[in-house]
Scaffold this active site. Structure first.
Site, short mmCIF file in Angstrom:
data_model
loop_
_atom_site.label_atom_id
_atom_site.label_comp_id
_atom_site.label_asym_id
_atom_site.label_seq_id
_atom_site.Cartn_x
_atom_site.Cartn_y
_atom_site.Cartn_z
N THR A 86 -14.34 -9.56 17.70
CA THR A 86 -15.26 -9.36 16.56
C THR A 86 -15.53 -7.86 16.46
OG1 THR A 86 -17.14 -9.77 18.04
CG2 THR A 86 -16.39 -11.61 16.68
N LEU A 153 -20.14 -11.03 30.57
CA LEU A 153 -19.29 -10.40 31.58
C LEU A 153 -19.32 -8.89 31.50
CD1 LEU A 153 -15.99 -12.43 31.05
CD2 LEU A 153 -17.80 -12.87 32.70
N HIS A 254 -29.41 4.49 35.45
CA HIS A 254 -28.64 5.66 35.86
C HIS A 254 -28.40 6.54 34.64
CE1 HIS A 254 -27.97 3.89 39.73
NE2 HIS A 254 -27.53 2.79 39.15
N CYS A 263 -18.72 -3.29 24.25
CA CYS A 263 -19.85 -4.13 23.81
C CYS A 263 -21.05 -3.35 23.28
CB CYS A 263 -20.31 -5.01 24.96
SG CYS A 263 -19.14 -6.31 25.34
C1 UDX Z 1 -21.76 -4.83 29.02
C2 UDX Z 1 -22.84 -5.79 29.51
O1 UDX Z 1 -23.34 -5.34 30.79
C3 UDX Z 1 -22.32 -7.19 29.58
O2 UDX Z 1 -23.35 -8.09 29.98
C4 UDX Z 1 -21.80 -7.56 28.20
O3 UDX Z 1 -21.32 -8.85 28.14
C5 UDX Z 1 -20.70 -6.58 27.76
O4 UDX Z 1 -21.25 -5.27 27.78
P1 UDX Z 1 -19.67 -3.55 30.06
O5 UDX Z 1 -19.51 -2.94 28.70
O6 UDX Z 1 -18.46 -4.09 30.73
O7 UDX Z 1 -20.72 -4.76 29.99
O8 UDX Z 1 -20.25 -2.43 31.01
P2 UDX Z 1 -21.65 -2.03 31.68
O9 UDX Z 1 -21.50 -2.03 33.15
O10 UDX Z 1 -22.78 -2.81 31.14
O11 UDX Z 1 -21.78 -0.50 31.20
C6 UDX Z 1 -21.83 -0.15 29.83
C7 UDX Z 1 -21.99 1.32 29.64
O12 UDX Z 1 -23.28 1.77 30.05
C8 UDX Z 1 -20.99 2.17 30.41
O13 UDX Z 1 -20.56 3.23 29.60
C9 UDX Z 1 -21.80 2.69 31.59
O14 UDX Z 1 -21.32 3.90 32.10
C10 UDX Z 1 -23.15 2.86 30.94
N1 UDX Z 1 -24.27 2.79 31.90
C11 UDX Z 1 -24.55 1.62 32.54
C12 UDX Z 1 -25.05 3.92 32.15
O15 UDX Z 1 -24.81 5.00 31.58
N2 UDX Z 1 -26.10 3.81 33.01
C13 UDX Z 1 -26.41 2.65 33.65
O16 UDX Z 1 -27.40 2.64 34.42
C14 UDX Z 1 -25.61 1.53 33.41
#
Ligand code: UDX
Length: 433
Positions: A86, A153, A254, A263
């Site tokens: 999507t 996920l 962080h 996402c």
């Molecule tokens: C996310 C959601 O966590 C998940 O539940 C959803 O289904 C899909 O989107 P994902 O995109 O795989 O998962 O990665 P995630 O670990 O959540 O990190 C997303 C982004 O946020 C990354 O760019 C990461 O570097 C950033 N991030 C995450 C931060 O900058 N600081 C943090 O503390 C956590």
């Protein structure tokens, strides 16, 4: 149970493989013959730790198959999952639902006996009712219910998230569909994973609200990090102190170069549009989107500043270009803003990434790819930590400083200790410290 997944992208493939590991018989359907052929032979099209072994095991024991034959797979299934993409629709920020409704029509024509049609793709509020309408219009005799079962996920931890979820969200309209979903998720219920049964609209909203909240949490801490830099506070201590409050929690605090991935950027934009369309704009999300876009540009400025605003002809080593570690995914990665800004300003950029090269070569054409951080740093004027891969967390800073022309480091993930970096001879900047 016989289950069918339509779509073998991230969500469809991981869910299909994990369902087969529960003991269900799973058919994964896709339209791309080459992809299906490769997966039949145990080839995983994405990088996701642990997925290949689980896939090969379940193909071998006959519980997992890949097929182009949608009609046959749907006809045999008790539940069919729509797990197609999507993407953000070009121009207006809406989620593009073309693939979802195409799948619904294909499914409608193939339904045999009572079937639950489950949407796993992230879809705007109201989509499941529309799926119901589309199926009914296409096949008025079909005996089916729809269900909204959004997926949470995280890439890189997808199997763990599937097998040990904080919760499973199931939006249904009656007990008949609930019974089917309860049987599908019985292995998780036995492990005491909470299952939230709710209505269709609430299930759809939970997914967007959860992702938008997490994106807001990250953006909040990034803004606090900016202020920490001005007032002399340390964001790591601030995050720790805040996170110990159970009401806040220590996850997603962080500070870094801004969120990316498949996402958060897409879902925040879609939620922004849903709010506007219903005359209920969510201003906080509109602001989060704008701040995060701006943040990526600010990070490029931070690197330029470290280089005394002169990067023309300078060699800059970049460690990590995927949007986060343990994935090969480059979608909406901060690197896609930061690296071109450096290249545009005349820098000679060398990149190292354990998995990013395959996708990255096309997206970041004007850079040199190295295999080793020390090789990339050799003769460099500055080094930038952009993605916190474990491989970059314990570099020998003394050695790194020695091979560089001028030891300057922009650590945009705060993986090094400022005192140690300075002791190794680095002119060191990080985020919020
Ligand atoms: C996310 C959601 O966590 C998940 O539940 C959803 O289904 C899909 O989107 P994902 O995109 O795989 O998962 O990665 P995630 O670990 O959540 O990190 C997303 C982004 O946020 C990354 O760019 C990461 O570097 C950033 N991030 C995450 C931060 O900058 N600081 C943090 O503390 C956590």
């Amino acid at each position: 149970m016989q289950l069918t997944m339509i779509g073998t992208g991230y969500v469809g493939l991981v869910s299909g493989v994990c369902f087969s590991d529960f003991g269900h018989d799973v058919a994964c359907v896709d339209k791309l013959p080459e992809k299906i052929n490769a997966m039949q032979h145990g080839e995983v099209p994405i990088y996701e730790p642990g997925l290949d072994d689980m896939m090969v095991k379940n193909i071998a024991n006959g519980r997992l198959q890949f097929t182009l034959d949608l009609a046959k797979a749907v006809g045999a299934a008790e539940a069919v999952f729509i797990a197609v993409g999507t993407p953000t629709r070009r121009g207006d920020g809406h989620a593009d639902l073309t693939y979802v409704y195409d799948a619904a029509r294909d499914i409608a024509r193939a339904l045999k006996g009572y079937t639950v049609v489950v949407t796993k793709s992230t879809v705007p509020v109201g989509t499941n009712r529309e799926v119901e309408r589309v199926i009914h219009a296409e096949n008025p005799d079909a005996d089916f219910d729809v269900c909204s079962n959004p997926e949470f996920l995280r890439e890189g931890a997808a199997i763990e998230d599937f097998m040990r979820p904080d919760r499973v969200v199931v939006g249904i309209e009656n007990d008949r569909a609930k019974d089917v979903m309860a049987r599908i998720y019985r292995p998780l219920a036995l492990r005491e994973a909470p299952i939230v049964y709710t209505d269709l609209e609430s299930a759809e909203m939970i997914k967007y609200a959860a992702n938008a909240f997490l994106a807001t949490k990250i953006t909040f801490i990034n803004e606090i990090a900016n202020l920490c830099e001005k007032v002399g506070a340390d964001i790591k201590s601030v995050s720790k102190g805040m996170g110990m409050d159970n009401r806040i929690g220590n996850k997603f605090l962080h500070a870094g170069p801004g969120y990316g991935g498949s996402c958060f950027p897409k879902d925040t934009k879609a939620l922004e549009r849903i709010g506007q369309d219903h005359a209920s704009p969510i201003k906080i999300i509109e602001t989060v989107i704008a701040i995060n876009d701006e943040r990526k540009r600010q990070m490029a400025d931070k690197i330029m500043y470290l280089c005394d605003d002169k990067v023309k002809g300078k060699r800059i080593a970049v460690l990590g270009v995927t949007f986060k570690p343990n994935t090969d995914d480059m979608r909406e990665s901060p690197s896609l803003t930061i690296v071109p800004a450096l290249v545009g300003a005349g820098a000679v950029v060398h990149v190292v990434d354990p998995q990013g090269r395959k996708e990255g070569e096309e997206l970041l054409p004007a850079v040199t790819w190295d295999d080793d951080p020390y090789e990339a740093a050799s003769g460099a004027d500055a080094i930038v930590v952009l993605t916190e891969w474990n491989e970059f967390r314990a570099l020998d800073l003394m050695r790194l400083a020695r091979v560089m022309k001028t030891p300057k480091m922009a650590d945009l993930r705060n993986i090094y200790d400022p005192v140690e970096a300075k002791e190794a001879g680095f002119d060191y900047v990080s985020v919020g410290r």
